[in-house]
Scaffold this motif. Structure first.
Motif, PDB file in Angstrom:
ATOM      1  N   ASN A   1      17.396  -2.787  12.760  1.00 40.72           N
ATOM      2  CA  ASN A   1      16.749  -2.877  11.448  1.00 40.72           C
ATOM      3  C   ASN A   1      16.508  -4.334  11.096  1.00 40.72           C
ATOM      4  O   ASN A   1      17.336  -5.207  11.346  1.00 40.72           O
ATOM      5  N   TRP A   2      15.356  -4.572  10.452  1.00 40.93           N
ATOM      6  CA  TRP A   2      15.033  -5.889   9.921  1.00 40.93           C
ATOM      7  C   TRP A   2      14.559  -5.748   8.483  1.00 40.93           C
ATOM      8  O   TRP A   2      14.039  -4.703   8.088  1.00 40.93           O
ATOM      9  N   GLN A   3      14.741  -6.782   7.736  1.00 42.70           N
ATOM     10  CA  GLN A   3      14.172  -6.870   6.393  1.00 42.70           C
ATOM     11  C   GLN A   3      13.259  -8.082   6.372  1.00 42.70           C
ATOM     12  O   GLN A   3      13.715  -9.220   6.446  1.00 42.70           O
ATOM     13  N   VAL A   4      11.959  -7.871   6.326  1.00 44.94           N
ATOM     14  CA  VAL A   4      10.962  -8.938   6.316  1.00 44.94           C
ATOM     15  C   VAL A   4      10.310  -8.944   4.943  1.00 44.94           C
ATOM     16  O   VAL A   4       9.496  -8.064   4.623  1.00 44.94           O
ATOM     17  N   ARG A   5      10.712  -9.904   4.138  1.00 44.32           N
ATOM     18  CA  ARG A   5      10.275  -9.950   2.743  1.00 44.32           C
ATOM     19  C   ARG A   5      10.589  -8.614   2.077  1.00 44.32           C
ATOM     20  O   ARG A   5      11.742  -8.233   1.976  1.00 44.32           O
ATOM     21  N   ARG A   6       9.559  -7.895   1.656  1.00 46.28           N
ATOM     22  CA  ARG A   6       9.803  -6.637   0.933  1.00 46.28           C
ATOM     23  C   ARG A   6       9.665  -5.425   1.841  1.00 46.28           C
ATOM     24  O   ARG A   6       9.738  -4.290   1.371  1.00 46.28           O
ATOM     25  N   LEU A   7       9.514  -5.632   3.134  1.00 45.61           N
ATOM     26  CA  LEU A   7       9.323  -4.532   4.069  1.00 45.61           C
ATOM     27  C   LEU A   7      10.585  -4.295   4.897  1.00 45.61           C
ATOM     28  O   LEU A   7      11.263  -5.240   5.299  1.00 45.61           O
ATOM     29  N   SER A   8      10.867  -3.015   5.168  1.00 47.00           N
ATOM     30  CA  SER A   8      11.968  -2.628   6.044  1.00 47.00           C
ATOM     31  C   SER A   8      11.382  -2.149   7.363  1.00 47.00           C
ATOM     32  O   SER A   8      10.552  -1.236   7.391  1.00 47.00           O
ATOM     33  N   LEU A   9      11.802  -2.779   8.446  1.00 47.52           N
ATOM     34  CA  LEU A   9      11.336  -2.432   9.781  1.00 47.52           C
ATOM     35  C   LEU A   9      12.490  -1.882  10.592  1.00 47.52           C
ATOM     36  O   LEU A   9      13.630  -2.339  10.454  1.00 47.52           O
ATOM     37  N   GLN A  10      12.185  -0.896  11.461  1.00 53.60           N
ATOM     38  CA  GLN A  10      13.215  -0.333  12.320  1.00 53.60           C
ATOM     39  C   GLN A  10      12.589   0.088  13.636  1.00 53.60           C
ATOM     40  O   GLN A  10      11.479   0.633  13.676  1.00 53.60           O
ATOM     41  N   SER A  11      13.305  -0.184  14.711  1.00 54.20           N
ATOM     42  CA  SER A  11      12.878   0.266  16.035  1.00 54.20           C
ATOM     43  C   SER A  11      14.067   0.915  16.718  1.00 54.20           C
ATOM     44  O   SER A  11      15.226   0.606  16.419  1.00 54.20           O
TER      45      SER A  11
ATOM     46  N   GLY B   1      10.908   4.797  19.255  1.00 51.80           N
ATOM     47  CA  GLY B   1      10.497   5.022  17.877  1.00 51.80           C
ATOM     48  C   GLY B   1      10.378   3.718  17.117  1.00 51.80           C
ATOM     49  O   GLY B   1      10.971   2.709  17.480  1.00 51.80           O
ATOM     50  N   ALA B   2       9.583   3.755  16.048  1.00 48.35           N
ATOM     51  CA  ALA B   2       9.429   2.606  15.161  1.00 48.35           C
ATOM     52  C   ALA B   2       9.076   3.116  13.771  1.00 48.35           C
ATOM     53  O   ALA B   2       8.443   4.176  13.626  1.00 48.35           O
ATOM     54  N   SER B   3       9.482   2.367  12.761  1.00 46.75           N
ATOM     55  CA  SER B   3       9.174   2.760  11.378  1.00 46.75           C
ATOM     56  C   SER B   3       8.935   1.511  10.546  1.00 46.75           C
ATOM     57  O   SER B   3       9.413   0.421  10.859  1.00 46.75           O
ATOM     58  N   LEU B   4       8.176   1.718   9.463  1.00 49.37           N
ATOM     59  CA  LEU B   4       7.840   0.650   8.519  1.00 49.37           C
ATOM     60  C   LEU B   4       7.848   1.259   7.126  1.00 49.37           C
ATOM     61  O   LEU B   4       7.281   2.331   6.903  1.00 49.37           O
ATOM     62  N   ALA B   5       8.513   0.590   6.184  1.00 44.36           N
ATOM     63  CA  ALA B   5       8.580   1.115   4.817  1.00 44.36           C
ATOM     64  C   ALA B   5       8.629  -0.037   3.840  1.00 44.36           C
ATOM     65  O   ALA B   5       9.176  -1.104   4.133  1.00 44.36           O
ATOM     66  N   GLY B   6       8.024   0.182   2.674  1.00 48.17           N
ATOM     67  CA  GLY B   6       8.057  -0.835   1.638  1.00 48.17           C
ATOM     68  C   GLY B   6       6.938  -0.654   0.641  1.00 48.17           C
ATOM     69  O   GLY B   6       6.085   0.248   0.776  1.00 48.17           O
ATOM     70  N   PRO B   7       6.884  -1.495  -0.377  1.00 50.81           N
ATOM     71  CA  PRO B   7       5.803  -1.405  -1.368  1.00 50.81           C
ATOM     72  C   PRO B   7       4.510  -1.969  -0.804  1.00 50.81           C
ATOM     73  O   PRO B   7       4.493  -3.011  -0.145  1.00 50.81           O
ATOM     74  N   VAL B   8       3.407  -1.262  -1.052  1.00 52.48           N
ATOM     75  CA  VAL B   8       2.100  -1.729  -0.593  1.00 52.48           C
ATOM     76  C   VAL B   8       1.218  -2.161  -1.759  1.00 52.48           C
ATOM     77  O   VAL B   8       0.355  -3.031  -1.608  1.00 52.48           O
ATOM     78  N   LEU B   9       1.389  -1.548  -2.908  1.00 45.34           N
ATOM     79  CA  LEU B   9       0.690  -1.906  -4.129  1.00 45.34           C
ATOM     80  C   LEU B   9       1.681  -1.812  -5.280  1.00 45.34           C
ATOM     81  O   LEU B   9       2.793  -1.299  -5.126  1.00 45.34           O
ATOM     82  N   GLN B  10       1.271  -2.303  -6.427  1.00 45.84           N
ATOM     83  CA  GLN B  10       2.124  -2.167  -7.588  1.00 45.84           C
ATOM     84  C   GLN B  10       2.296  -0.691  -7.938  1.00 45.84           C
ATOM     85  O   GLN B  10       1.340   0.023  -8.184  1.00 45.84           O
ATOM     86  N   GLY B  11       3.546  -0.228  -7.910  1.00 42.19           N
ATOM     87  CA  GLY B  11       3.843   1.168  -8.204  1.00 42.19           C
ATOM     88  C   GLY B  11       3.715   2.095  -7.024  1.00 42.19           C
ATOM     89  O   GLY B  11       3.892   3.304  -7.187  1.00 42.19           O
ATOM     90  N   ALA B  12       3.396   1.569  -5.820  1.00 40.21           N
ATOM     91  CA  ALA B  12       3.187   2.423  -4.650  1.00 40.21           C
ATOM     92  C   ALA B  12       4.173   2.060  -3.553  1.00 40.21           C
ATOM     93  O   ALA B  12       4.399   0.885  -3.264  1.00 40.21           O
ATOM     94  N   GLN B  13       4.780   3.092  -2.948  1.00 36.37           N
ATOM     95  CA  GLN B  13       5.679   2.944  -1.803  1.00 36.37           C
ATOM     96  C   GLN B  13       5.099   3.742  -0.642  1.00 36.37           C
ATOM     97  O   GLN B  13       4.565   4.839  -0.827  1.00 36.37           O
TER      98      GLN B  13
END
Length: 817
Positions: A368-378, A390-402
């Protein structure tokens, strides 16, 4: 020339002496005038029944009285604790090294008296006392605050625990009686931060007993690596792959040392009957079970192995009917856990009914990594015949959007197939009152998890094709709150689609609430549910009327529920089946008995069909030689609360809930968060009237797996009301100063010769200045060693003997009557 010069010098000296004499005379006159004013003020005070000596004690810069004071102490505006401190005659406050540590301050370097430190003499320290509020504010430079380590927690301790959750119900339908019971147990041992845990479940259904031994594993934190190590029968966590339990070992990041984001899920549905049982399974194993009342339910905090397996939900009604639906895993990945670091797990897949060479050995790694406001996992999963990336990416993309995205590729060498799974999930708050959620998971043909690929079933490749879920919520002050959710799934080789949707609307007006819930389940088992409810609070109770429809049957009724004392609740309902023209009544009583939780429920209809059940839960722990009980389950980190006096029923608020002491003055702090500061507050209202606590607030940080003893020093306050008379029979005049045997002013005489002492010793001597007579008297008293705990004070009456010229009085000591 010389005589003239000497004459001028003598003249100047005479003028200087005259000036000095004039100044001395003016000072003497001013002093006499001031003395006269003070004398007149003293006469006025005496005429009003007030001893003038009180002025000298109140005219000090620090108004805290000399002696022991209970103060609320704050540091840089943050309340730390309530402590008893000693104050000297000059107003200096005595701090001990232990008190300085509790306040979170560094120890001063050079100490004249290590046992009594005056912090007001330290550079940059400012102390301000408020005698009216009994508070002390300390302002210190930032460098004077004690350094907090990157992670902190007290290590050590040992203990044993047992958590239990049980249910037993007897149903009678159409003359047939059936019984269903279950007992879920979790036992464990903590020793030197090693934790051994085992889980078992016993079920009895219609006389058939089934025992599921569950899991058995050991765990220990490794704070230097910021990890936890587990081995035994464990559920693989912090992974991208759909894995159940393995027999092996894993090393995972310790969430307590990061932001707390435990893996948990939520479900919602509608129960058709009272005391319906909801069971949630993941990877075929039961992870959660509870009872719910009739009507809509929403359950949060469902414990999960990980976020990659669907939740199979079963609602078992008391009339024998069942509802089944699935919560897709993709709906739980909108805000996945972001535990930074490397996770490793190795072992053999734990598949029921299989062992030996047929069970694959596996190795999985996840980063797992935390890059600024994004959570990355491989992640990587390896077995002899099955590999996956496997790989995943999660975080806010717009104001009010995840947004969260995950892709998993698999290679099944046994079937010579390569496949892929793609999952997307997101949430968007368009306004503060309108929000949307969506998730979708799509598999290519042949995609299966490791557990499915390793199975020996012929139908193993009838796997999931597509799963998706949509939901929306809108809140309007005038129209109420609307929510809608829809989920569907399909499988390869099966043309059918399983669907589940639910629509809810609620409208509050004044104190009342109107709600409507509709759900529909289509697929392998079809069912429709409708619930309309109108509730109105009446005093401390809540009255509601309802209409519920399940399938082709409908029920109309009313219910009332509320509190029974401080720790109990009740529920009573009466309804009529509109189709069968059958009357029914249900009721339940539940209580927190301070050391366990219990609930008793019963229902019956006009056809003599009914159900009676008993359920309960709680935990117990052995700390040292003391067996302790709690209504809450015992967690990984726990402790024993200990009072210095044997007082029962004293409440202490802990992070895991309120605990109550038993007859030994002991209580169980069942669940303490690891690595983070935990607050423990003793409820002084639950103490006897003659008792107080030196410091009712404790702040602790404990390592995972620690067992702690938390001690409170109980002060038994002997409150005394003395009624004293002079030898001639007159009451001691009002307003006289009362001093103890150390000549400290402690109080004044009230009306009719009464004196109130807040915290008196068993034996004492008082010296009283007789107001208006310039005389003193003394009284020796002795109290009963054992007083009534709930009595507000002891009463003492006697004669105050005069002190002629400072001599010793004669006479017997006064004893409590």
């Amino acid at each position: 020339m010389m005589p003239a010069l000497q004459c001028r010098q003598l003249k100047r000296l005479g003028q200087l002496m005259l000036l000095v004499a004039s100044l001395l005379l003016s000072a003497k006159v001013a002093a006499d005038e001031n003395e006269k004013k003070q004398s007149r003020a003293a006469q006025i005070l005496r005429a009003r029944g007030i001893d003038p000596d009180i002025l000298s004690s109140l005219n000090q810069a620090n108004a805290l009285p000399a002696g022991e004071n209970l103060l609320d102490i704050s540091v840089n505006g943050e309340l730390k604790s309530s402590q008893r401190v000693m104050t000297g005659r000059q107003g200096q406050i005595c701090f001990t090294p232990d008190l300085i540590d509790q306040l979170g301050l560094k120890q001063p370097a050079q100490l004249a008296d290590p046992g009594c430190i005056d912090l007001s003499q330290q550079p940059g320290f400012n102390l301000k006392a408020d005698p009216q509020k009994l508070a002390l504010s300390i302002v210190v430079p930032q460098q004077a605050l004690a350094d907090e380590p990157q992670y902190s927690g007290e290590m050590g301790g040992h203990g044993a625990l047992l958590n239990y959750n049980y249910y037993s119900g007897v149903s009678r339908v159409r003359g047939r009686q059936s019984r269903y019971s279950y007992l879920m147990l979790e036992d464990g041992i903590n020793m030197a931060n090693w934790m051994l845990r085992g889980r078992q479940q016993l079920n009895e259904d219609r006389g058939k007993v089934n025992i599921n031994r569950g899991t058995l594993y050991a765990e220990r934190p490794v704070p230097g690596w910021r990890k936890r190590i587990q081995f035994g029968q464990i559920g693989v966590s912090n992974t991208l792959f759909s894995l159940g339990e393995i027999d092996g070992i894993q090393v995972i990041p310790d969430r307590g040392l990061e932001k707390d984001s435990s893996e948990s899920g939520s479900i919602e549905g509608i129960a058709g009957t009272s005391q319906a049982r909801v069971e949630v399974r993941q990877y075929g194993a039961l992870v959660f079970s509870t009872l719910v009342p009739a009507g809509p339910f929403h359950l949060n905090g469902i414990p999960l192995h990980n976020l990659n397996g669907d939740l199979d939900v079963t609602v078992l009604e008391t009339d024998g009917h069942q509802q089944r639906f699935t919560v897709p895993a993709s709906a739980m990945r909108v805000n996945p856990s972001g535990n930074r670091g490397l996770s490793i797990a190795a072992g053999r897949l734990n598949q029921a009914g299989e062992s030996g060479s047929g069970v694959p050995a596996l190795l999985t790694l996840n980063q797992n990594w935390q890059v600024r406001r994004l959570s990355l996992q491989s992640g990587l999963l390896l077995t002899k015949m099955y590999q996956s990336l496997g790989a995943s990416l999660a975080g806010p993309v717009l104001q009010g959007a995840q947004l969260a995205a995950q892709i998993v590729a698999a290679n099944d060498r046994q079937q010579h197939t390569s496949s892929m799974q793609l999952s997307l999930s997101g949430s968007y708050s368009l306004t503060s009152s309108l929000s949307f959620n969506a998730s979708v998971s799509k598999n290519t043909p042949g995609f299966v998890s490791l557990a499915t690929a390793s199975a020996r079933l012929a139908e193993r490749y009838e796997n999931d094709n597509l799963q998706y879920r949509l939901s929306a919520g809108w809140n309007s002050p005038s129209a109420g709150y609307f929510s809608y959710s829809y989920s569907a799934s399909s499988r390869f080789g099966d043309n059918g689609i399983s669907r589940y949707d639910m629509l809810s609307w609620s409208l509050p007006f004044r104190k009342a609430m109107l709600s409507v819930n509709v759900s529909r389940n289509r697929g392998n088992s079809s069912n429709r549910q409708l619930s309309v409810n109108f509730s109105l609070p009446l005093g401390g109770q809540n009255f509601s009327s309802y209409y519920r429809r399940s399938g082709s049957g409908g029920q109309l009724g009313a219910q009332i529920d509320g509190a029974l004392g401080k720790n109990g609740t009740y529920y009573l309902s009466s309804g009529r089946d509109m189709q069968a023209r059958m009357q029914s009544v249900q009721g339940s009583v539940s209580a927190n008995l301070h050391y366990t939780r219990m609930a008793l429920a019963a229902s019956m209809n006009s056809e003599q069909a009914g159900n009676v059940s008993l359920s309960g839960s709680g935990g117990m722990a052995l700390v040292g030689s003391h067996l302790l009980f709690s209504p809450q389950p015992v967690g990984q980190t726990f402790g024993m609360i200990e009072l210095s006096e044997r007082l029962a029923g004293v409440a202490v608020r802990t992070p895991g809930g309120t605990s109550w002491t038993d007859w030994r003055g002991l209580a169980l702090a069942a669940d303490i968060p690891a690595w983070h500061p935990a607050m423990f507050d003793l409820d002084t209202e639950s103490l006897p009237k003659n008792s107080d606590v030196g410091n009712g607030h404790h702040r602790l940080a404990m390592a995972r797996g620690s067992v702690k003893r938390i001690r409170y020093n109980i002060l038994t306050s002997r409150r005394v009301l003395l009624t004293l008379r002079l030898p001639d029979g007159r009451p001691v005049p009002r307003g006289g100063l009362v001093r103890d045997d150390r000549q400290n002013i402690i109080t004044t005489v009230l009306d009719d010769g009464t004196i109130y002492l807040e915290n008196s010793p068993v034996k004492g001597t008082l010296e009283i200045a007789i107001n208006g007579e310039n005389r003193r008297c003394r009284v020796d008293y002795q109290l009963n060693d054992e007083g009534e705990n709930d009595a507000p004070y002891q009463q003492v009456s006697g004669v105050c003997l005069l002190l002629p010229g400072g001599g010793e009085p004669t006479g017997a000591a006064v004893r409590a009557g």
